[in-house]
Design an enzyme around this catalytic site. Sequence first.
Site: not given
Ligand code: 13P
Length: 251
Positions: A9-11, A99, A173, A212, A233-234
């Site tokens: 998920n690149w957000k 989010e 995150g 994470s 995510g990250g």
């Molecule tokens: P992180 O891996 O950055 O914690 O984000 C997780 C996330 O929200 C994936 O949708």
Amino acid sequence: MARKLIAGNWKMNLLRPEGTALARDLALRLARTVDPAFDLLVCPPATIIAPIADAVQGSGLLVGGQDCHSAQEGAHTGDVSARMLADLGCSHVIVGHSERRQDHGEIDLMVAEKAAAAQAEGLVAIICIGETEAERNDGRALQVCSRQIAGSLPQGATAENTVIAYEPVWAIGTGRTPTTADVAEVHAHIRAALGARVPSEAAGIRILYGGSVKPGNAAELLAVPNVDGALVGGASLKADDFWAIAEASAG
Ligand code: 13P
């Protein structure tokens, strides 16, 4: 058991040049892998889905959206429909990410409607659930997850059109993750909640862990019973890290 699904998920990150470069890099690695043990999915921001889907076509790298509207078209300024995502070549869409629940006031019913819209267009809906830190501290994590499963799963959810992502809000995150015992407990609970909701499909619905996930913890998280993949995510913004996580899923 189905292959694990490793989803990025690149957000709200990456512009066209670096987004397409990242997707191309992953597509190349995937194309070079004989019989990969995992399915690999990237969910870029809506603005760059089209060039990415074109760039990775035929490689096996899956592309998805991060959200969709519950209607397929109409007067909804700024929104993107599941039909539009499907038109670009998407196979999946994330719905109900925490989010979006926080920033846009999305409640379970809206999430279920978005998931239904996605499924109606042939997309797999990745339905996100998970407790906040306060809810976990109150001992309500399991209760929150079963309530979100009951409310966010549309009628007609099947093992083919539905994926659940368990993302504890406090782990997103932050670099913090639940213990593997906690992940095992919640995922078993989610499996049971799915059994109550869609008995014939529950065993086959993939349940991802998110929050994470990094190369250093992926192997142990992905080895937990009822963890059928990861929503990252990250660490999905770097090809080496995301690929290392995918490889860790092979066991
Ligand atoms: P992180 O891996 O950055 O914690 O984000 C997780 C996330 O929200 C994936 O949708």
